[in-house]
Design a protein around this motif. Sequence first.
Motif, PDB file in Angstrom:
ATOM      1  N   GLU A 188      -4.125   0.982   6.334  1.00  0.00           N
ATOM      2  CA  GLU A 188      -4.918   1.223   7.545  1.00  0.00           C
ATOM      3  C   GLU A 188      -4.125   0.888   8.803  1.00  0.00           C
ATOM      4  O   GLU A 188      -4.229   1.593   9.810  1.00  0.00           O
ATOM      5  N   GLY A 201      -7.041   7.868  -2.577  1.00  0.00           N
ATOM      6  CA  GLY A 201      -8.122   7.235  -1.852  1.00  0.00           C
ATOM      7  C   GLY A 201      -9.175   8.206  -1.375  1.00  0.00           C
ATOM      8  O   GLY A 201     -10.066   7.822  -0.614  1.00  0.00           O
ATOM      9  N   TYR A 258      -3.232  -4.003   0.192  1.00  0.00           N
ATOM     10  CA  TYR A 258      -2.700  -2.649   0.237  1.00  0.00           C
ATOM     11  C   TYR A 258      -3.543  -1.756   1.143  1.00  0.00           C
ATOM     12  O   TYR A 258      -3.022  -0.880   1.822  1.00  0.00           O
ATOM     13  N   ALA A 259      -4.849  -1.988   1.186  1.00  0.00           N
ATOM     14  CA  ALA A 259      -5.722  -1.206   2.074  1.00  0.00           C
ATOM     15  C   ALA A 259      -5.503  -1.609   3.532  1.00  0.00           C
ATOM     16  O   ALA A 259      -5.459  -0.752   4.420  1.00  0.00           O
ATOM     17  N   ARG A 296      -1.652   6.277  -4.331  1.00  0.00           N
ATOM     18  CA  ARG A 296      -3.026   5.839  -4.554  1.00  0.00           C
ATOM     19  C   ARG A 296      -3.942   6.955  -4.068  1.00  0.00           C
ATOM     20  O   ARG A 296      -3.813   7.410  -2.943  1.00  0.00           O
ATOM     21  N   GLU A 318     -13.097  -0.449  -6.031  1.00  0.00           N
ATOM     22  CA  GLU A 318     -11.832  -1.196  -5.955  1.00  0.00           C
ATOM     23  C   GLU A 318     -11.716  -2.147  -7.144  1.00  0.00           C
ATOM     24  O   GLU A 318     -10.657  -2.256  -7.760  1.00  0.00           O
ATOM     25  N   LYS A 322     -10.728  -7.933   1.590  1.00  0.00           N
ATOM     26  CA  LYS A 322     -10.200  -6.577   1.559  1.00  0.00           C
ATOM     27  C   LYS A 322      -8.797  -6.638   0.959  1.00  0.00           C
ATOM     28  O   LYS A 322      -8.000  -7.504   1.335  1.00  0.00           O
ATOM     29  N   ILE A 371     -12.547   6.776  -2.804  1.00  0.00           N
ATOM     30  CA  ILE A 371     -12.811   5.398  -2.383  1.00  0.00           C
ATOM     31  C   ILE A 371     -12.970   5.297  -0.870  1.00  0.00           C
ATOM     32  O   ILE A 371     -13.824   4.569  -0.375  1.00  0.00           O
ATOM     33  N   ASN A 372     -12.162   6.032  -0.124  1.00  0.00           N
ATOM     34  CA  ASN A 372     -12.213   5.949   1.341  1.00  0.00           C
ATOM     35  C   ASN A 372     -13.508   6.489   1.933  1.00  0.00           C
ATOM     36  O   ASN A 372     -13.859   6.163   3.066  1.00  0.00           O
ATOM     37  N   THR A 373     -14.229   7.301   1.185  1.00  0.00           N
ATOM     38  CA  THR A 373     -15.482   7.867   1.702  1.00  0.00           C
ATOM     39  C   THR A 373     -16.707   7.028   1.335  1.00  0.00           C
ATOM     40  O   THR A 373     -17.800   7.320   1.804  1.00  0.00           O
ATOM     41  N   GLY A 409       0.804  -1.218   0.000  1.00  0.00           N
ATOM     42  CA  GLY A 409       0.000   0.000   0.000  1.00  0.00           C
ATOM     43  C   GLY A 409       0.833   1.261   0.000  1.00  0.00           C
ATOM     44  O   GLY A 409       0.399   2.296   0.484  1.00  0.00           O
ATOM     45  N   ARG A 444     -17.676   0.858  -2.401  1.00  0.00           N
ATOM     46  CA  ARG A 444     -16.208   0.835  -2.307  1.00  0.00           C
ATOM     47  C   ARG A 444     -15.655  -0.415  -2.988  1.00  0.00           C
ATOM     48  O   ARG A 444     -14.657  -0.363  -3.697  1.00  0.00           O
TER      49      ARG A 444
END
Length: 176
Positions: free
Chosen positions: A166, A73, A161-162, A71, A88, A158, A76-78, A67, A84
Amino acid sequence: MLRQALDALYRMAAALAAASLLGIFLIMITQVVLRELSIQFPGADDISAYLCVATTFFALAHTFRRGELIRVGLLINTLAPGPRRVAELLALSLAAIGCAYALYWTIDDVLFSYEIEDRAQGALPVLLWVPKLSMPIGIALLLIAVADELFTVLRGGKPNYAIEAEARMAQGDYSS
């Protein structure tokens, strides 16, 4: 077992990137020492350039899995989990297509250099297909890593990389 083999492959590629980076360092140190002795190191710049390319391409797959590639995000993160996952899948599919396209053309370039026996114009007349090999190898490894993550998301998991990103944020590490 496949997971262990893929992770070992990504670590091996990262080790090759690290060895290439070490090679650049050693060449630069050697150049400094030889310069003080008034001795030339022919081809040092060429070799460093080849190793720089190898460092970059060999590091791609491992960096992606951790990760640490750039990138975006913000969007995507929201998103909620369902949208999501779709985002992805779309992003990973586009990345796989882009990697496959780059792989095709870098292989074509290596083969063309091999066919015409293309040589470097610098102090060392290196056959250019040899240092160019790091490009399709690195891209192929990145394509494998992207496909690996794509299949993970397709199975409802999941992406690694996410998870890695995180985990770093949870520890207060915002460096990447």
